[in-house]
Design a protein around this motif. Structure first.
Motif, mmCIF file in Angstrom:
data_model
loop_
_atom_site.group_PDB
_atom_site.id
_atom_site.type_symbol
_atom_site.label_atom_id
_atom_site.label_comp_id
_atom_site.label_asym_id
_atom_site.label_seq_id
_atom_site.Cartn_x
_atom_site.Cartn_y
_atom_site.Cartn_z
ATOM 1 N N GLU A 71 0.836 -1.205 0.000
ATOM 2 C CA GLU A 71 0.000 0.000 0.000
ATOM 3 C C GLU A 71 0.870 1.252 0.000
ATOM 4 N N PHE A 72 1.947 1.197 0.758
ATOM 5 C CA PHE A 72 2.858 2.344 0.844
ATOM 6 C C PHE A 72 3.516 2.614 -0.514
ATOM 7 N N VAL A 73 3.992 1.578 -1.156
ATOM 8 C CA VAL A 73 4.636 1.745 -2.463
ATOM 9 C C VAL A 73 3.633 2.235 -3.501
ATOM 10 N N ALA A 74 2.405 1.722 -3.435
ATOM 11 C CA ALA A 74 1.368 2.185 -4.363
ATOM 12 C C ALA A 74 1.078 3.667 -4.147
ATOM 13 N N TRP A 75 1.062 4.094 -2.880
ATOM 14 C CA TRP A 75 0.884 5.529 -2.594
ATOM 15 C C TRP A 75 2.011 6.342 -3.194
ATOM 16 N N ALA A 76 3.241 5.886 -3.019
ATOM 17 C CA ALA A 76 4.396 6.616 -3.555
ATOM 18 C C ALA A 76 4.320 6.739 -5.066
ATOM 19 N N THR A 77 3.754 5.729 -5.709
ATOM 20 C CA THR A 77 3.611 5.767 -7.163
ATOM 21 C C THR A 77 2.651 6.869 -7.598
ATOM 22 N N ARG A 78 1.654 7.150 -6.767
ATOM 23 C CA ARG A 78 0.646 8.151 -7.119
ATOM 24 C C ARG A 78 1.082 9.591 -6.832
ATOM 25 N N VAL A 79 2.084 9.747 -5.984
ATOM 26 C CA VAL A 79 2.518 11.104 -5.611
ATOM 27 C C VAL A 79 3.346 11.693 -6.753
ATOM 28 N N PRO A 80 2.968 12.880 -7.261
ATOM 29 C CA PRO A 80 3.642 13.426 -8.451
ATOM 30 C C PRO A 80 5.148 13.621 -8.290
ATOM 31 N N ARG A 81 5.613 14.194 -7.181
ATOM 32 C CA ARG A 81 7.043 14.420 -6.992
ATOM 33 C C ARG A 81 7.416 14.055 -5.566
ATOM 34 N N ILE A 82 7.935 12.836 -5.412
ATOM 35 C CA ILE A 82 8.232 12.322 -4.088
ATOM 36 C C ILE A 82 9.738 12.162 -3.938
ATOM 37 N N LEU A 83 10.220 12.483 -2.737
ATOM 38 C CA LEU A 83 11.644 12.434 -2.428
ATOM 39 C C LEU A 83 11.838 11.652 -1.133
ATOM 40 N N VAL A 88 13.214 4.322 -5.716
ATOM 41 C CA VAL A 88 14.120 4.138 -4.585
ATOM 42 C C VAL A 88 13.373 3.517 -3.411
ATOM 43 N N LEU A 89 12.175 4.025 -3.119
ATOM 44 C CA LEU A 89 11.384 3.502 -2.012
ATOM 45 C C LEU A 89 10.998 2.047 -2.263
ATOM 46 N N ARG A 90 10.625 1.732 -3.476
ATOM 47 C CA ARG A 90 10.238 0.350 -3.813
ATOM 48 C C ARG A 90 11.415 -0.594 -3.560
ATOM 49 N N TRP A 91 12.589 -0.193 -3.994
ATOM 50 C CA TRP A 91 13.790 -1.023 -3.857
ATOM 51 C C TRP A 91 14.207 -1.151 -2.403
ATOM 52 N N ASN A 92 14.108 -0.068 -1.650
ATOM 53 C CA ASN A 92 14.687 -0.006 -0.320
ATOM 54 C C ASN A 92 13.778 -0.513 0.787
ATOM 55 N N THR A 93 12.476 -0.649 0.546
ATOM 56 C CA THR A 93 11.566 -1.106 1.593
ATOM 57 C C THR A 93 11.548 -2.619 1.755
ATOM 58 N N ASP A 94 12.316 -3.326 0.958
ATOM 59 C CA ASP A 94 12.493 -4.771 1.088
ATOM 60 C C ASP A 94 13.988 -5.001 1.289
ATOM 61 N N LYS A 95 14.365 -5.565 2.444
ATOM 62 C CA LYS A 95 15.786 -5.701 2.749
ATOM 63 C C LYS A 95 16.495 -6.714 1.866
ATOM 64 N N GLY A 96 15.780 -7.266 0.902
ATOM 65 C CA GLY A 96 16.438 -8.050 -0.120
ATOM 66 C C GLY A 96 17.472 -7.239 -0.884
#
Length: 307
Positions: A71-83, A88-96
């Motif tokens: 849900e968090f990553v989907a929200w970040a996708t909808r935000v026009p300009r996120i920092l 980056v958030l998608r990659w970093n929110t999974d410690k893989g």
């Protein structure tokens, strides 16, 4: 005749438990106002927030996302300009991501990965756990040492608790990490190196958090005891290499693309510096512990919204 230009607007994304921001981030509002930027806290999952009304959204204390990572990553996708950026958030929110850092030659703590899809029995988990020494079990998606425990491989009761902890996480559909406990944490703690726009800002020292098996945590995270620290050249070198590898992994290619970053390192059991976590999503930056760091961060945000 002159035309007034409205101040750029910035949302400082937080969570409903901290609607007015974490105390360390709260001074950002005034610091940005002094730079002609209108900043305000905004709860990331509040449906009434118009994210498109802001010139930028800076992710800060969104610390309840770990139970709802998709849900968090989907929200970040909808935000026009996120920092930092959504990729980056998608990659970093999974410690893989630690696997990718290791593949790029960055020293990380050796990790065993347990996949919930394999439906591992308690016996199968037992055979995969370390045979000696202390070790740590934690979920791949987590924040602030929540759902994390430390166990003793050679002590039957502790090992049994570890197996149950791992089993509970796997049954709930969460991938699990098993890592040897780095003993230097007990004496020297962890070091967090903070970067702004890819440039080193300051470092802090964090005392050991894990003293025993997993216990339910009240609140969003375990309380940390922090202090200012002077980073060593080896810590700086490893951290910069880790950031460069992360920039390559997310396709940016330039560490300056990260508005903020915190690299947490420890001294490994072999005496070398190893990365324990690379925080590019919502790290505490401990601005209150480093004179000038609040100004550096506010300057960086103001420059981005002015560009």
């Amino acid at each position: 005749m002159t035309t007034e230009t409205s101040a750029p607007r910035v949302a400082l994304a937080t969570c409903s438990v901290l609607p007015h921001l974490d105390p360390d981030d709260a001074p950002l509002v005034r610091a940005l106002d002094a730079r002609g930027v209108a900043a305000q806290p905004a709860v990331w999952d509040d449906p009434d927030v118009d994210w498109g009304a802001f010139d930028a959204v800076v992710v800060r204390s969104t610390w309840d996302y770990s139970a709802r990572r998709d849900e968090f990553v989907a929200w970040a996708t909808r935000v026009p300009r996120i920092l930092n950026a959504e990729a980056v958030l998608r990659w970093n929110t999974d410690k893989g991501y630690l696997r990718e850092l290791e593949g790029a030659g960055i020293p990380v703590i050796p990790t065993l990965w347990l996949d919930p899809a394999r439906n591992l029995s308690s016996r199968a988990i037992h055979t995969r756990l370390p045979a000696q020494g202390d070790f740590v079990i934690k979920p791949v998606v987590s924040a602030g040492a929540k759902d994390t425990g430390r166990y003793q491989a050679g002590e039957a009761h502790s090992r049994g608790l570890a197996i149950q902890h791992a089993k509970n996480l796997l049954v709930s559909g969460r991938e699990v990490m098993v890592q040897p406990y780095v003993t230097s944490v007990d004496t020297a703690g962890e070091t967090g190196l903070v970067f702004v726009d890819g440039e080193f800002s300051h470092a802090v020292r964090k005392n050991a958090l894990l003293t025993g098996p997993h216990r339910p945590t009240r609140g969003l995270y375990q309380q940390e005891e922090m202090s200012p620290f002077t980073a060593t050249e080896e810590q700086l070198d490893v951290s910069r290499r880790a950031l460069a590898a992360a920039a390559d992994a997310v396709g940016g290619g330039d560490v300056a693309s990260f508005l903020y970053a915190r690299v947490d390192v420890v001294t490994g059991n072999d005496g070398g510096v190893v990365v324990i976590e690379l925080e590019l999503t919502e790290p505490s930056l401990f601005l209150a512990l480093a004179p000038g760091s609040l100004d550096r961060f506010a300057d960086a945000i103001a420059a981005r919204v002015a560009a």
